[in-house]
Design a protein around this motif. Structure first.
Motif, PDB file in Angstrom:
ATOM      1  N   ASP A  17       0.827  -1.214   0.000  1.00  0.00           N
ATOM      2  CA  ASP A  17       0.000   0.000   0.000  1.00  0.00           C
ATOM      3  C   ASP A  17       0.855   1.256   0.000  1.00  0.00           C
ATOM      4  N   VAL A  18       1.941   1.213   0.765  1.00  0.00           N
ATOM      5  CA  VAL A  18       2.827   2.387   0.812  1.00  0.00           C
ATOM      6  C   VAL A  18       3.501   2.586  -0.533  1.00  0.00           C
ATOM      7  N   GLN A  19       3.988   1.503  -1.128  1.00  0.00           N
ATOM      8  CA  GLN A  19       4.617   1.623  -2.443  1.00  0.00           C
ATOM      9  C   GLN A  19       3.626   2.169  -3.472  1.00  0.00           C
ATOM     10  N   GLU A  20       2.394   1.657  -3.444  1.00  0.00           N
ATOM     11  CA  GLU A  20       1.410   2.133  -4.412  1.00  0.00           C
ATOM     12  C   GLU A  20       1.137   3.620  -4.230  1.00  0.00           C
ATOM     13  N   ARG A  21       1.039   4.060  -2.990  1.00  0.00           N
ATOM     14  CA  ARG A  21       0.777   5.483  -2.751  1.00  0.00           C
ATOM     15  C   ARG A  21       1.932   6.329  -3.287  1.00  0.00           C
ATOM     16  N   GLN A  22       3.154   5.842  -3.125  1.00  0.00           N
ATOM     17  CA  GLN A  22       4.292   6.567  -3.692  1.00  0.00           C
ATOM     18  C   GLN A  22       4.208   6.655  -5.213  1.00  0.00           C
ATOM     19  N   LEU A  23       3.635   5.633  -5.828  1.00  0.00           N
ATOM     20  CA  LEU A  23       3.544   5.608  -7.283  1.00  0.00           C
ATOM     21  C   LEU A  23       2.460   6.545  -7.817  1.00  0.00           C
ATOM     22  N   THR A  66      18.213  -2.237   0.381  1.00  0.00           N
ATOM     23  CA  THR A  66      17.613  -1.621  -0.800  1.00  0.00           C
ATOM     24  C   THR A  66      16.464  -0.671  -0.512  1.00  0.00           C
ATOM     25  N   ALA A  67      15.780  -0.837   0.623  1.00  0.00           N
ATOM     26  CA  ALA A  67      14.610   0.013   0.892  1.00  0.00           C
ATOM     27  C   ALA A  67      14.412   0.169   2.390  1.00  0.00           C
ATOM     28  N   HIS A  68      13.729   1.228   2.771  1.00  0.00           N
ATOM     29  CA  HIS A  68      13.437   1.508   4.175  1.00  0.00           C
ATOM     30  C   HIS A  68      12.365   0.532   4.678  1.00  0.00           C
ATOM     31  N   PRO A  69      12.539  -0.020   5.872  1.00  0.00           N
ATOM     32  CA  PRO A  69      11.534  -0.975   6.373  1.00  0.00           C
ATOM     33  C   PRO A  69      10.138  -0.380   6.519  1.00  0.00           C
ATOM     34  N   ALA A  70      10.033   0.936   6.687  1.00  0.00           N
ATOM     35  CA  ALA A  70       8.719   1.563   6.843  1.00  0.00           C
ATOM     36  C   ALA A  70       7.841   1.402   5.611  1.00  0.00           C
ATOM     37  N   LYS A  71       8.438   1.058   4.476  1.00  0.00           N
ATOM     38  CA  LYS A  71       7.660   0.891   3.247  1.00  0.00           C
ATOM     39  C   LYS A  71       6.910  -0.438   3.210  1.00  0.00           C
ATOM     40  N   PHE A  72       7.152  -1.305   4.194  1.00  0.00           N
ATOM     41  CA  PHE A  72       6.555  -2.640   4.174  1.00  0.00           C
ATOM     42  C   PHE A  72       5.886  -2.967   5.514  1.00  0.00           C
ATOM     43  N   PRO A  73       4.946  -2.132   5.940  1.00  0.00           N
ATOM     44  CA  PRO A  73       4.333  -2.344   7.254  1.00  0.00           C
ATOM     45  C   PRO A  73       3.579  -3.661   7.359  1.00  0.00           C
ATOM     46  N   ASP A  74       2.937  -4.109   6.281  1.00  0.00           N
ATOM     47  CA  ASP A  74       2.156  -5.344   6.352  1.00  0.00           C
ATOM     48  C   ASP A  74       3.050  -6.535   6.674  1.00  0.00           C
ATOM     49  N   VAL A  75       4.208  -6.608   6.024  1.00  0.00           N
ATOM     50  CA  VAL A  75       5.120  -7.728   6.261  1.00  0.00           C
ATOM     51  C   VAL A  75       5.662  -7.675   7.684  1.00  0.00           C
ATOM     52  N   LEU A  76       6.029  -6.482   8.131  1.00  0.00           N
ATOM     53  CA  LEU A  76       6.561  -6.360   9.487  1.00  0.00           C
ATOM     54  C   LEU A  76       5.505  -6.724  10.536  1.00  0.00           C
ATOM     55  N   HIS A  77       4.280  -6.248  10.339  1.00  0.00           N
ATOM     56  CA  HIS A  77       3.205  -6.598  11.267  1.00  0.00           C
ATOM     57  C   HIS A  77       2.984  -8.116  11.305  1.00  0.00           C
ATOM     58  N   ASP A 125       7.582  10.472   8.564  1.00  0.00           N
ATOM     59  CA  ASP A 125       6.650  11.558   8.244  1.00  0.00           C
ATOM     60  C   ASP A 125       6.419  11.696   6.747  1.00  0.00           C
ATOM     61  N   ALA A 126       7.472  11.533   5.967  1.00  0.00           N
ATOM     62  CA  ALA A 126       7.343  11.713   4.514  1.00  0.00           C
ATOM     63  C   ALA A 126       6.401  10.686   3.905  1.00  0.00           C
ATOM     64  N   LEU A 127       6.414   9.464   4.445  1.00  0.00           N
ATOM     65  CA  LEU A 127       5.502   8.438   3.934  1.00  0.00           C
ATOM     66  C   LEU A 127       4.071   8.693   4.396  1.00  0.00           C
ATOM     67  N   ASN A 128       3.899   9.050   5.656  1.00  0.00           N
ATOM     68  CA  ASN A 128       2.553   9.317   6.169  1.00  0.00           C
ATOM     69  C   ASN A 128       1.887  10.454   5.411  1.00  0.00           C
TER      70      ASN A 128
END
Length: 407
Positions: free
Chosen positions: A139-145, A351-362, A372-375
């Motif tokens: 979801d985070v990646q898609e929002r960035q796109l 390769t990427a910040h862990p904050a971009k993958f909250p679903d996997v981490l959860h 903040d930049a992602l939120n």
């Protein structure tokens, strides 16, 4: 023959060109200048590099002579910012001088598209059309796109990344689109790979006279190709380790002696940006190194999802939180050391910040860090169109639409 561009010669660098650099930008000015000295004035070139690569690149020890090179401190929090930002500014400079405009057509499995969209947005001579597999990025990646950016149109494709890439490749060789000024910012464009070679020099330069193992979480093999180019420029690298997820074509190729090979269908994994069944840079690596040298210089391994999740937990408990792709690399180093007994220092490219993958981490019981930049992305308007996985549909779009660079 319809393949990918490769250099007809590779410049050689003295060690002083990268060992003595006081900052990453200074190193970049030395290394990239070896490729571009005939094409740009030095002052203009250095200004471009300083603007594009204005973020930190820390090398972090994570234990047992293993280091993580954090490549996610750019504006879109992934390593793709290095290539996208540098290439965007170089291309725009050349286009402006030639009085030309260009449409960048890019396929993405996650991070490429957002880095390209951000890096190229608002440049006066370039538009961007990016394709991504709908429902197959976080979801985070898609929002960035899909956030609205000047000169950028996102297309959500009902298919896989390989479908997106096939659509892009088909557009470039379609006679009915030949009149359109199209180019690419995927790793099929060698202009993306040259800036990515820079952080290999940076990592080795900080390890003081060692020839480390460099572990590259891999999908389309562009990042690894950048490292190979660095080594051919004279950078001492002991061994390349290609760390793949279940999309294991390349490790399987490296582990067999037969010349016959076949690409595989893409498999969805928790390290989704590496979900590439048919890596286009394979042919480039094979051409540059040759088959026997390729097998000698690169050691490959595949890491499944369960092992990736376990590695995420293990390193988090030890004090280092990574993204799933970096976890693939961390586990690959463990496997490589067990099988080869190679104890040289190992550097994993994060390769990427862990904050971009909250679903996997959860899913593995970890709390993603808040950035903040992602939120803030979820408060911004979006611009995305849905499209079937069809080259004809993309052709109709390109023939009937232009992206308004002033919007």
């Amino acid at each position: 023959d319809g393949g990918l561009y490769v250099p007809d010669s590779i410049p050689k660098l003295e060690a002083s060109a990268w060992q003595d650099a006081e900052s990453f930008a200074d190193l970049a000015k030395q290394v990239l200048w070896a490729w571009l000295a005939d094409d740009l004035e030095r002052d203009a070139f250095e200004a471009i590099v300083a603007d594009a690569l204005n973020f930190p690149v820390p090398l972090v020890p994570v234990g047992d002579d293993v280091y993580v090179l954090e490549l996610f401190h750019g504006p879109t929090l992934s390593f793709k910012d290095f290539g996208a930002r540098t290439m965007a500014r170089l291309m725009n400079t050349f286009l402006r001088r030639a009085g030309r405009t260009l449409t960048i057509l890019v396929a993405t499995s996650g991070d490429t598209g957002s880095a390209v969209a951000d890096g190229f947005a608002g440049l006066d001579n370039i538009n961007v059309v990016l394709l991504y597999p709908k429902g197959k990025v976080s979801d985070v990646q898609e929002r960035q796109l899909i956030v609205r950016r000047p000169g950028v149109q996102a297309l959500a494709i009902g298919g896989s990344f390989d479908d997106c890439q096939s659509m892009v490749k088909a557009a470039f060789v379609d006679d009915e689109l030949a009149h359109l000024p199209l180019s690419s910012a995927n790793s099929i464009n060698i202009g993306r790979l040259l800036p990515q070679s820079l952080y290999y020099f940076w990592a080795v330069g900080q390890l003081a006279q060692t020839e480390p193992v460099i572990c590259v979480p891999s999908g389309n093999l562009g990042n690894l190709t950048g490292g190979v180019l660095a080594s051919l420029m004279g950078l001492p690298i002991g061994q390349f380790l290609a760390a793949h997820n279940a999309n294991d074509f390349f490790p399987a190729f490296l582990q067999t002696l037969t010349k016959a090979y076949a690409f595989k269908p893409t498999v969805a994994t928790v390290s989704n940006a590496m979900d590439v069944g048919a890596p286009s840079n394979f042919e480039r690596l094979e051409h540059i190194l040759g088959e026997s040298n390729l097998r000698e210089r690169i050691w490959g391994v595949s890491v499944n999802d369960e092992t990736t999740k376990t590695t995420l937990q293990t390193y988090a408990e030890a004090g280092y939180l990574s993204c799933p792709h970096t976890a693939v690399g961390l586990n690959a180093v463990q496997t490589y050391r067990m099988q080869t007994r190679d104890t040289r220092p190992a550097v994993v490219l994060a390769t990427a910040h862990p904050a971009k993958f909250p679903d996997v981490l959860h899913e593995v019981g970890l709390n993603p860090p808040q950035v903040d930049a992602l939120n803030a992305l979820f408060e911004r308007p979006t611009n995305v169109l849905s499209m079937t996985a069809s080259s004809a549909a993309l052709k109709d779009f390109l023939l009937g639409n232009t992206v308004d660079v002033s919007s």
